[in-house]
Design a protein around this motif. Structure first.
Motif, PDB file in Angstrom:
ATOM      1  N   PHE A  79       0.854  -1.185   0.000  1.00 33.16           N
ATOM      2  CA  PHE A  79       0.000   0.000   0.000  1.00 33.16           C
ATOM      3  C   PHE A  79       0.892   1.237   0.000  1.00 33.16           C
ATOM      4  O   PHE A  79       1.823   1.348   0.803  1.00 33.16           O
ATOM      5  N   CYS A  80       0.634   2.162  -0.928  1.00 32.52           N
ATOM      6  CA  CYS A  80       1.503   3.345  -0.995  1.00 32.52           C
ATOM      7  C   CYS A  80       0.760   4.583  -1.482  1.00 32.52           C
ATOM      8  O   CYS A  80      -0.389   4.502  -1.931  1.00 32.52           O
ATOM      9  N   LEU A  81       1.448   5.706  -1.379  1.00 36.13           N
ATOM     10  CA  LEU A  81       0.956   6.985  -1.893  1.00 36.13           C
ATOM     11  C   LEU A  81       1.910   7.429  -2.988  1.00 36.13           C
ATOM     12  O   LEU A  81       3.110   7.583  -2.759  1.00 36.13           O
ATOM     13  N   PHE A 109      -3.438   7.223  -4.106  1.00 40.94           N
ATOM     14  CA  PHE A 109      -3.281   5.961  -3.400  1.00 40.94           C
ATOM     15  C   PHE A 109      -3.180   4.828  -4.417  1.00 40.94           C
ATOM     16  O   PHE A 109      -3.884   4.827  -5.441  1.00 40.94           O
ATOM     17  N   ALA A 110      -2.316   3.850  -4.128  1.00 39.70           N
ATOM     18  CA  ALA A 110      -2.153   2.728  -5.044  1.00 39.70           C
ATOM     19  C   ALA A 110      -1.693   1.488  -4.295  1.00 39.70           C
ATOM     20  O   ALA A 110      -1.300   1.555  -3.122  1.00 39.70           O
ATOM     21  N   VAL A 111      -1.755   0.368  -4.980  1.00 41.28           N
ATOM     22  CA  VAL A 111      -1.284  -0.911  -4.452  1.00 41.28           C
ATOM     23  C   VAL A 111      -0.372  -1.535  -5.490  1.00 41.28           C
ATOM     24  O   VAL A 111      -0.624  -1.434  -6.695  1.00 41.28           O
ATOM     25  N   VAL A 169      -2.174  -1.201  -9.018  1.00 43.10           N
ATOM     26  CA  VAL A 169      -3.614  -0.930  -9.013  1.00 43.10           C
ATOM     27  C   VAL A 169      -3.833   0.453  -8.416  1.00 43.10           C
ATOM     28  O   VAL A 169      -3.498   0.704  -7.250  1.00 43.10           O
ATOM     29  N   THR A 170      -4.353   1.356  -9.209  1.00 40.89           N
ATOM     30  CA  THR A 170      -4.635   2.709  -8.725  1.00 40.89           C
ATOM     31  C   THR A 170      -5.967   2.703  -7.983  1.00 40.89           C
ATOM     32  O   THR A 170      -6.977   2.214  -8.497  1.00 40.89           O
ATOM     33  N   LEU A 171      -5.958   3.253  -6.767  1.00 40.68           N
ATOM     34  CA  LEU A 171      -7.161   3.243  -5.929  1.00 40.68           C
ATOM     35  C   LEU A 171      -7.958   4.535  -6.026  1.00 40.68           C
ATOM     36  O   LEU A 171      -9.184   4.529  -6.043  1.00 40.68           O
ATOM     37  N   LYS A 176     -10.259   5.004   4.076  1.00 37.69           N
ATOM     38  CA  LYS A 176     -11.027   4.379   2.989  1.00 37.69           C
ATOM     39  C   LYS A 176     -10.077   3.721   1.995  1.00 37.69           C
ATOM     40  O   LYS A 176     -10.322   2.607   1.527  1.00 37.69           O
ATOM     41  N   ALA A 177      -8.979   4.411   1.694  1.00 38.07           N
ATOM     42  CA  ALA A 177      -8.005   3.868   0.743  1.00 38.07           C
ATOM     43  C   ALA A 177      -7.389   2.581   1.285  1.00 38.07           C
ATOM     44  O   ALA A 177      -7.134   1.632   0.540  1.00 38.07           O
ATOM     45  N   ARG A 178      -7.174   2.535   2.624  1.00 39.96           N
ATOM     46  CA  ARG A 178      -6.586   1.335   3.242  1.00 39.96           C
ATOM     47  C   ARG A 178      -7.538   0.140   3.088  1.00 39.96           C
ATOM     48  O   ARG A 178      -7.112  -0.985   2.798  1.00 39.96           O
TER      49      ARG A 178
END
Length: 400
Positions: free
Chosen positions: A28-30, A39-41, A52-54, A65-67
């Motif tokens: 999980f990152c920014l 936010f992305a994974v 994967v862009t969140l 929410k992003a988490r």
């Protein structure tokens, strides 16, 4: 660093993209750029890192929410599922008929008249379906709608509308895929019309022409028309074999009276058509040029500025001559007369027909244009002979 609102607010936008990894949730990152914080994974799947862009960080899309979304995305990736493909499939599944039409018109190289025709037909006859996802249109609905349009507007518009719809579905089959790479649209629903034989029978295709014995009567009534532009237009169609719109939209800029040729820059087959002019055609054009005030050789009062199909004049000629004909029949008449006196490859060239694999046709393209001019003159002479007409009349006619 844990990705919290406080920590994210401290991070400044960067000229070069930087990744800030969460210390509690691996993957999980920014991602920070010069415009936004996203936010992305990221997770390795099958030896390849999948991103994967969140969503973008905002008051509405919080780190919490992003988490939650990141946990779900990581779980899907762990199972071998790709959220990106799912998003792509979801988006494709929701694409509407109007969006497919717009995409189709953008992807295809079509003449402007064809584009406008497609847009009008779909937006008029299928207006109830414009905002519907294409995948929601079923075979039963296709059959029912085709019948409705037939009853309300007639068999020809119904067939035309659904032939366009069939083309749009065929295009969509190739463009939109599901998460497994298979076509999102497995079966074109318009095929139902063929399967149940629901296409309207319009009748056999017309293949008429003016017979030699009828040509004098037809010619006499055409030359008796009081409207000089209509009279010249009909004569011009017969003596050139041009399609009605090609002649109607002919501009003076595309006529060279010195070299005795005319050019149709954008004909039906998209190959510029250069046609030599016989003496009779030159007489008509030189006479018209003397008093020309329009960009068009055959001007009219329509929106485009050129002549449109003169229905009343055609009815008059039909009634007085006893000859039933349509404008395109003049092109067929030209061809039938011409094939009696010139080789087939010469006729193909004069009518701008594609030669395909015809070796003699391809050979002819490289020969002297003088031969082509002689052939055109011979065809005109034969038509005038059959019509009992004289070239001198063309130069001396006055408009009525």
């Amino acid at each position: 660093m844990k990705l919290t609102r406080t920590n994210i607010e401290k991070i400044l936008l960067a000229s070069r993209r930087e990744n800030y990894w969460d210390t509690e949730l691996p993957g999980f990152c920014l991602r920070v750029s010069d415009k936004k914080k996203m936010f992305a994974v990221a997770k390795r799947v099958g030896g390849k890192v999948v991103w994967v862009t969140l969503g973008a960080y905002s008051p509405a899309y919080t780190p919490e929410k992003a988490r939650e979304d990141a946990i779900k995305a990581i779980a899907e990736l762990t199972r071998g599922e790709n959220p990106n493909e799912k998003k792509k499939e979801t988006k494709a599944s929701s694409v509407t008929l109007k969006e497919v039409l717009d995409s189709y018109l953008e992807a295809r190289t079509l003449k402007q008249t064809t584009r406008k025709s497609y847009q009008y037909v779909v937006t008029f006859y299928l207006k109830d379906w414009l905002d519907r996802p294409l995948v929601s249109i079923t075979k039963d609905q296709v059959e029912k709608k085709h019948k409705e349009i037939t009853e309300e507007h007639g068999p020809t518009p119904a067939n035309y509308a659904f032939k366009i719809l069939r083309a749009l579905f065929t295009y969509a089959e190739a463009k939109y895929e599901n998460s497994k790479g298979n076509p999102l649209i497995a079966v074109n629903p318009v095929k139902r019309l063929s399967q149940v034989r629901a296409w309207n029978r319009i009748g056999t295709r017309r293949n008429q022409f003016i017979r030699s014995e009828d040509l004098p009567a037809w010619w006499k009534e055409v030359q008796s028309l009081t409207n000089e532009t209509i009279r010249d237009y009909l004569t011009f169609l017969l003596l050139t074999g041009l399609r009605r719109q090609e002649a109607a939209q002919l501009r003076w800029a595309d006529v060279n009276l010195k070299t005795k040729i005319l050019t149709i820059p954008d004909p039906k087959n998209r190959n510029p058509h250069i046609l030599p002019l016989s003496d009779a055609l030159m007489a008509i054009l030189e006479r018209r040029k003397k008093n020309a005030e329009s960009l068009f050789v055959f001007p009219g009062r329509g929106k485009g500025g050129y002549i449109v199909e003169p229905k009343r004049a055609l009815d008059t000629v039909r009634k007085k001559s006893g000859v039933t004909f349509m404008l395109h029949d003049l092109r067929r008449t030209f061809a039938l007369i011409a094939e009696q006196i010139v080789p087939v490859y010469t006729l193909k060239r004069l009518m701008n027909h594609a030669g395909g694999e015809d070796v003699t046709f391809k050979h002819y393209l490289g020969t002297d244009e003088t031969a082509l001019k002689k052939s055109m003159q011979a065809i005109t002479d034969k038509i005038l002979e059959l019509a009992s007409a004289k070239v001198a009349n063309f130069a001396n006619e006055e408009g009525g």
